[in-house]
Design a protein around this motif. Structure first.
Motif, PDB file in Angstrom:
ATOM      1  N   HIS A 505      -5.324   2.175  83.785  1.00 37.68           N
ATOM      2  CA  HIS A 505      -4.748   0.838  83.737  1.00 37.68           C
ATOM      3  C   HIS A 505      -5.707  -0.243  84.253  1.00 37.68           C
ATOM      4  N   THR A 506      -6.774   0.238  84.882  1.00 33.99           N
ATOM      5  CA  THR A 506      -7.698  -0.758  85.453  1.00 33.99           C
ATOM      6  C   THR A 506      -9.107  -0.381  85.093  1.00 33.99           C
ATOM      7  N   ILE A 507      -9.969  -1.315  85.192  1.00 34.73           N
ATOM      8  CA  ILE A 507     -11.388  -1.092  84.941  1.00 34.73           C
ATOM      9  C   ILE A 507     -11.967  -0.153  85.972  1.00 34.73           C
ATOM     10  N   GLU A 508     -11.409  -0.193  87.169  1.00 33.78           N
ATOM     11  CA  GLU A 508     -11.933   0.673  88.235  1.00 33.78           C
ATOM     12  C   GLU A 508     -11.651   2.146  87.895  1.00 33.78           C
ATOM     13  N   GLU A 509     -10.487   2.437  87.346  1.00 32.80           N
ATOM     14  CA  GLU A 509     -10.135   3.816  87.017  1.00 32.80           C
ATOM     15  C   GLU A 509     -11.049   4.380  85.941  1.00 32.80           C
ATOM     16  N   LEU A 584     -14.759   7.626  76.495  1.00 30.67           N
ATOM     17  CA  LEU A 584     -14.804   6.874  77.752  1.00 30.67           C
ATOM     18  C   LEU A 584     -15.302   5.445  77.528  1.00 30.67           C
ATOM     19  N   GLN A 585     -16.303   5.339  76.629  1.00 29.97           N
ATOM     20  CA  GLN A 585     -16.876   4.005  76.366  1.00 29.97           C
ATOM     21  C   GLN A 585     -15.836   3.110  75.708  1.00 29.97           C
ATOM     22  N   GLU A 586     -15.111   3.677  74.752  1.00 29.74           N
ATOM     23  CA  GLU A 586     -14.085   2.903  74.075  1.00 29.74           C
ATOM     24  C   GLU A 586     -13.004   2.462  75.061  1.00 29.74           C
ATOM     25  N   GLU A 587     -12.623   3.363  75.949  1.00 30.31           N
ATOM     26  CA  GLU A 587     -11.595   3.025  76.932  1.00 30.31           C
ATOM     27  C   GLU A 587     -12.110   1.945  77.891  1.00 30.31           C
ATOM     28  N   GLN A 588     -13.407   1.988  78.185  1.00 30.50           N
ATOM     29  CA  GLN A 588     -13.989   0.979  79.089  1.00 30.50           C
ATOM     30  C   GLN A 588     -13.933  -0.406  78.417  1.00 30.50           C
ATOM     31  N   ASN A 589     -14.247  -0.420  77.101  1.00 28.22           N
ATOM     32  CA  ASN A 589     -14.209  -1.694  76.374  1.00 28.22           C
ATOM     33  C   ASN A 589     -12.785  -2.249  76.389  1.00 28.22           C
ATOM     34  N   ARG A 590     -11.781  -1.429  76.185  1.00 29.02           N
ATOM     35  CA  ARG A 590     -10.411  -1.883  76.187  1.00 29.02           C
ATOM     36  C   ARG A 590     -10.030  -2.436  77.545  1.00 29.02           C
ATOM     37  N   GLN A 591     -10.450  -1.730  78.592  1.00 31.82           N
ATOM     38  CA  GLN A 591     -10.108  -2.191  79.928  1.00 31.82           C
ATOM     39  C   GLN A 591     -10.790  -3.533  80.244  1.00 31.82           C
ATOM     40  N   ASN A 592     -12.033  -3.714  79.708  1.00 32.87           N
ATOM     41  CA  ASN A 592     -12.727  -5.008  79.919  1.00 32.87           C
ATOM     42  C   ASN A 592     -11.958  -6.123  79.213  1.00 32.87           C
ATOM     43  N   ASN A 594      -8.782  -6.153  78.449  1.00 33.68           N
ATOM     44  CA  ASN A 594      -7.526  -6.370  79.174  1.00 33.68           C
ATOM     45  C   ASN A 594      -7.765  -7.205  80.428  1.00 33.68           C
ATOM     46  N   GLU A 595      -8.859  -6.974  81.047  1.00 34.27           N
ATOM     47  CA  GLU A 595      -9.169  -7.691  82.286  1.00 34.27           C
ATOM     48  C   GLU A 595      -9.369  -9.186  81.983  1.00 34.27           C
ATOM     49  N   HIS A 596      -9.996  -9.502  80.831  1.00 33.93           N
ATOM     50  CA  HIS A 596     -10.212 -10.900  80.436  1.00 33.93           C
ATOM     51  C   HIS A 596      -8.875 -11.593  80.167  1.00 33.93           C
ATOM     52  N   ARG A 598      -6.003 -10.810  81.417  1.00 33.21           N
ATOM     53  CA  ARG A 598      -5.276 -11.002  82.670  1.00 33.21           C
ATOM     54  C   ARG A 598      -5.772 -12.259  83.399  1.00 33.21           C
ATOM     55  N   ARG A 599      -7.045 -12.478  83.302  1.00 35.96           N
ATOM     56  CA  ARG A 599      -7.591 -13.646  84.010  1.00 35.96           C
ATOM     57  C   ARG A 599      -7.094 -14.956  83.352  1.00 35.96           C
ATOM     58  N   GLN A 600      -7.081 -14.992  82.036  1.00 35.09           N
ATOM     59  CA  GLN A 600      -6.582 -16.181  81.340  1.00 35.09           C
ATOM     60  C   GLN A 600      -5.112 -16.436  81.683  1.00 35.09           C
ATOM     61  N   PHE A 601      -4.353 -15.417  81.659  1.00 34.03           N
ATOM     62  CA  PHE A 601      -2.940 -15.548  81.951  1.00 34.03           C
ATOM     63  C   PHE A 601      -2.737 -16.053  83.380  1.00 34.03           C
ATOM     64  N   GLY A 602      -3.577 -15.624  84.245  1.00 43.08           N
ATOM     65  CA  GLY A 602      -3.451 -16.050  85.643  1.00 43.08           C
ATOM     66  C   GLY A 602      -3.722 -17.537  85.809  1.00 43.08           C
ATOM     67  N   SER A 603      -4.721 -18.159  85.075  1.00 48.30           N
ATOM     68  CA  SER A 603      -5.041 -19.585  85.219  1.00 48.30           C
ATOM     69  C   SER A 603      -3.915 -20.437  84.638  1.00 48.30           C
ATOM     70  N   GLN A 604      -3.342 -20.034  83.536  1.00 49.17           N
ATOM     71  CA  GLN A 604      -2.239 -20.767  82.950  1.00 49.17           C
ATOM     72  C   GLN A 604      -1.030 -20.746  83.879  1.00 49.17           C
ATOM     73  N   ALA A 605      -0.801 -19.632  84.466  1.00 48.96           N
ATOM     74  CA  ALA A 605       0.327 -19.530  85.378  1.00 48.96           C
ATOM     75  C   ALA A 605       0.156 -20.496  86.544  1.00 48.96           C
ATOM     76  N   ASN A 606      -1.033 -20.788  86.948  1.00 51.36           N
ATOM     77  CA  ASN A 606      -1.266 -21.679  88.077  1.00 51.36           C
ATOM     78  C   ASN A 606      -0.924 -23.141  87.696  1.00 51.36           C
ATOM     79  N   ARG A 607      -1.108 -23.487  86.356  1.00 51.39           N
ATOM     80  CA  ARG A 607      -0.806 -24.859  85.945  1.00 51.39           C
ATOM     81  C   ARG A 607       0.682 -25.037  85.669  1.00 51.39           C
ATOM     82  N   VAL A 608       1.333 -24.120  85.134  1.00 51.76           N
ATOM     83  CA  VAL A 608       2.738 -24.236  84.737  1.00 51.76           C
ATOM     84  C   VAL A 608       3.635 -24.164  85.964  1.00 51.76           C
ATOM     85  N   GLY A 609       3.227 -23.522  86.979  1.00 44.29           N
ATOM     86  CA  GLY A 609       4.079 -23.306  88.151  1.00 44.29           C
ATOM     87  C   GLY A 609       4.539 -24.597  88.806  1.00 44.29           C
TER      88      GLY A 609
END
Length: 617
Positions: A505-509, A584-592, A594-596, A598-609
Motif C-alpha cells: 500500500h505504500t512506496i516503503e513496502e 516488483l518494478q511495475e508495483e514500484q511504478n504504481r506505488q509512485n 499513487n503517492e503523487h 495522494r499529494r495532490q489530493f492533500g493540497s486541495q483538501a487544505n484549500r477547501v477546508g
C-alpha cells in the motif's frame, strides 16, 4: 465262676485246682503256685505253717511278686485275702488276669484291652451279624464266640447254621467246642449272659483272652513247623546247587579244553574267499557257540556265590568244590581261552589285511579321486567368472562372504588331496599293477588343485578391489545425497518465494520487497557454485565406474534427487528471477503514481477546508 475256671485252667498244669475262690487262696500256697505257672518264674519258698502269720507271709510274697511286675495293688492287703474277703480276692485275681493274660496283648500299636478288642474286631469282621464294639452286649447272642472259633478252626463250627435269635444255643455251642477241642474251660454260663442286660465285662474279657492265647499259641506252633520245613527245603536246595555246580563246572572246563587247540591252530590260506570263510567260522563261534558258555560261566559264579551266602546264613560250613573245579580254576581256564581267542582273531585279521591291502588301497584311491573330481566340477568356471562387474556393493560383499566360505571348503578338501597322493605313493611302493593310470590320475588332480588355488587367490583380489571401488562410489553417492537434499529444498523455497503474490500500500513496502529480492539475487552465484560442486560429485562417481568397468544402478540409493532434477529446478529459478524483477518494478511504478495522487489530493483538501468551515459558521 469265670475267675475260678480261669485259675483252674492254669492250676491243673501243676496238678491241682480250687473249689472256692475266696477260701482256697487264704493260705497263699495255691496263689503262689498260680503265679509261678502263669509267669514261668519261681517265687520265694512258701511257709508251710498253719498259723495266721504264715498265711499272711505267703500272701504277701504273692502280692510282692505282682507288684514287682509293675502292677499297683490299691486297697488289697494280705489280711483281707487271709480273712476270705471275696471282693478283695476277686479284685486281686482280676489284677492278675489283666497283668498276665491281657496286658501283653498287642495289635497294631494298641495293647491290653484295646488290643484285645481290635483283635476280636479284625477276626470277626467278615462274619454277618457280628459287630464287636465292647466286651459286654456285643457277645450276648453268642455269634462273636462262634465267629472267633470258625475263623481259626472252620472245621469245628458250622457258622452258617447259627441263628441270631437263638443266643443260648449259640453260646453253649461255642463253650462246648472251646472246651472240647481248644482246651479252654467253660468260664461263663449261657443263661446268665442272655438274662443279664449287660454281661460282666471282666468275665467276658477273661474268657476271650483265653481264645487269644490259644490261637496265638497255635499260630506260633504253625510258624515253627513252617520254619522247620523251610530249613529242610533250604538244605535240599543247597544240595541241588552243589550238584548243579559240579556238573556245570565239569562241562564248562571240558568245552574250554576242546576249544583252545582249535583257536591256537594256524592254517594260512592263499585266497581271500578261503580266509574269509575261516573268519566267518570264528565269528560263528563267537555268535553261536560262545554266548551260551558265557551265560553258563556267569550262572556258575552266581550259583556258587548264592550257595555260599545261604550256607553262611544258615550257619553251615562253606562249600568246597572238587579239585580242579574251583571258581578260580574256571577263571584261569576262561582266561586262557580268551587269550587264545584274541591271538586267533589277530592272526585272521592280519592275514586278511595282507591279502586285501592292495585291492583295498586301489578301491580307496578310486573312491577318493571320484569324490574329489565330483567336488571340483564347475569350480574353475565359477572362479573365472567376472560377475562382480555389474554387482552392487552389497552384492559384492555377499560374493566375498561366499568366496570366504569356498576358501574354507577348499582348505577342508586339502586333506583329501593329500590322502589321494599318499595312497598313490603307497600303491607305487607296493608295486601295484595299474600304477601308471593311478599316477596319471593323481597328477591331473594335483595340477587342477594348484590351478584352483591360484584362481581362488585371484578372485579374492578382484573382489576386494571391486569392493574398495564400490565403497568409494558409495561414499560419493552418500556425499551427493547429503548436499543435494538441502540444495533442492533451497531451490524449492526460492521458487515459492519468487512466485509468491504480494500486496503493498505504500512506496516503503515495495521498496522493502525490492531490497529483499536484491539480497536474494546476490546469493545466486554461490548457489551456482554449490550446484556445480554437487554435480561434480556425481560426475566423479561415474568416472570411477567407467574407469573400472563398473555398471552403476540407475538411481542414487540414498536420494531421489537426480542431477537432472537439480538442473531443471535451477533453470526454473533463473527464469523466475527476471519475472520477479519486472513484477516488483511495475508495483514500484504504481506505488509512485499513487503517492503523487495522494499529494495532490492533500493540497486541495487544505484549500477547501477553510471555505467549508466559513459556510458552516
Amino acid at each position: 465262676q469265670t475267675f475260678t475256671a480261669w485259675c483252674n485252667s492254669h492250676l491243673r498244669k501243676a496238678g491241682t485246682q480250687i473249689e472256692n475262690i475266696d477260701e482256697d487262696f487264704r493260705d497263699g500256697l495255691k496263689l503262689m503256685l498260680l503265679l509261678e505257672v502263669i509267669s514261668g518264674e519261681r517265687l520265694p519258698k512258701p511257709e508251710r505253717g498253719k498259723m495266721r502269720v504264715h498265711k499272711i507271709n505267703n500272701v504277701n510274697k504273692a502280692l510282692d511278686f505282682i507288684a514287682s511286675k509293675g502292677v499297683k495293688l490299691v486297697s488289697i492287703g494280705a489280711e483281707e485275702i487271709v480273712d476270705g474277703n471275696a471282693k478283695m480276692t476277686l479284685g486281686m485275681i482280676w489284677t492278675i488276669i489283666l497283668r498276665f493274660a491281657i496286658q501283653d496283648i498287642s495289635v497294631e500299636e494298641t495293647s491290653a484291652k484295646e488290643g484285645l478288642l481290635l483283635w476280636c474286631q479284625r477276626k470277626t469282621a467278615p462274619y454277618k451279624n457280628v459287630n464287636v464294639q465292647n466286651f459286654h452286649i456285643s457277645w450276648k447272642d453268642g455269634l462273636a464266640f462262634n465267629a472267633l472259633i470258625h475263623r481259626h478252626r472252620p472245621e469245628l463250627i458250622e457258622y452258617d447254621k447259627l441263628r441270631k435269635d437263638d443266643p443260648v444255643t449259640n453260646l453253649n455251642n461255642a463253650f462246648e467246642v472251646a472246651e472240647k477241642y481248644l482246651d479252654i474251660p467253660k468260664m461263663l454260663d449261657a443263661e446268665d449272659i442272655v438274662n443279664t442286660a449287660r454281661p460282666d465285662e471282666k468275665a467276658i474279657m477273661t474268657y476271650v483272652s483265653s481264645f487269644y492265647h490259644a490261637f496265638s499259641g497255635a499260630q506260633k506252633a504253625e510258624t515253627a513247623a513252617n520254619r522247620i520245613c523251610k530249613v529242610l527245603a533250604v538244605n535240599q536246595e543247597n544240595e541241588q546247587l552243589m550238584e548243579d555246580y559240579e556238573r556245570l563246572a565239569s562241562d564248562l572246563l571240558a568245552w574250554i579244553q576242546r576249544t583252545i587247540p582249535w583257536l591256537e591252530a594256524r592254517d594260512p590260506q592263499k585266497t581271500i574267499p578261503a580266509m574269509q570263510q575261516k573268519l566267518e567260522d570264528f565269528r560263528e563261534y563267537r555268535r553261536v557257540h560262545k554266548p551260551p558258555k558265557v551265560q553258563e560261566k556267569c550262572q556258575l559264579e552266581i550259583n556258587f556265590n548264592t550257595l555260599q551266602t545261604k550256607l553262611r546264613l544258615s550257619g553251615r560250613p562253606a562249600f568246597m568244590p572238587s579239585e580242579g573245579r574251583m571258581v578260580s580254576d574256571i577263571g584261569a581256564g576262561w582266561q586262557r581261552l580268551e587269550q587264545a581267542e584274541k591271538g586267533h582273531e589277530e592272526w585272521l585279521l592280519t592275514e586278511l589285511r595282507r591279502l586285501e591291502r592292495l585291492d583295498h588301497l586301489a578301491e580307496k584311491f578310486r573312491q577318493k579321486a571320484s569324490i574329489h573330481e565330483g567336488w571340483t566340477e564347475g569350480k574353475e568356471v565359477a572362479l573365472r567368472d567376472r560377475d562382480s562387474g555389474t554387482a552392487s556393493l552389497a552384492q559384492v560383499r555377499a560374493l566375498l562372504r561366499k568366496h570366504e566360505a569356498f576358501e574354507s571348503d577348499l582348505a577342508a578338501h586339502q586333506d583329501r588331496v593329500e590322502q589321494i597322493a599318499a595312497i598313490a605313493q603307497e600303491l607305487n611302493e607296493l608295486d601295484y599293477y595299474d600304477s601308471p593310470s593311478v599316477n596319471a590320475r593323481c597328477q591331473k588332480i594335483c595340477d587342477q588343485w594348484d590351478l584352483l588355488g591360484s584362481l581362488t587367490h585371484s578372485r579374492r583380489e578382484a573382489l576386494e578391489k571391486t569392493e574398495k571401488q564400490l565403497e568409494t562410489i558409495d561414499e560419493l553417492h552418500l556425499e551427493y545425497a547429503k548436499r543435494a537434499a538441502p540444495f533442492n529444498n533451497w531451490m524449492e523455497s526460492a521458487m515459492e518465494d519468487l512466485q509468491d503474490m504480494f500486496i503493498v500500500h505504500t512506496i516503503e513496502e515495495i521498496q522493502g520487497l525490492i531490497a529483499a529480492h536484491d539480497q536474494f539475487k546476490s546469493t545466486l552465484p554461490d548457489a551456482d557454485k554449490e550446484r556445480e560442486a554437487i554435480l561434480g560429485i556425481q560426475r566423479e562417481a561415474q568416472r570411477i565406474a567407467d574407469l573400472h568397468g563398473i555398471q552403476l544402478p540407475g538411481n542414487n540409493p540414498y536420494t531421489s534427487v537426480t542431477p537432472q532434477i537439480i538442473n531443471s529446478k535451477w533453470e526454473r529459478v533463473q527464469q523466475l528471477v527476471p519475472k520477479r524483477d519486472q513484477a516488483l518494478q511495475e508495483e514500484q511504478n504504481r506505488q509512485n503514481s499513487n503517492e503523487h495522487l495522494r499529494r495532490q489530493f492533500g493540497s486541495q483538501a487544505n484549500r477547501v477546508g477553510p471555505w467549508i468551515q466559513t459556510k458552516m459558521e
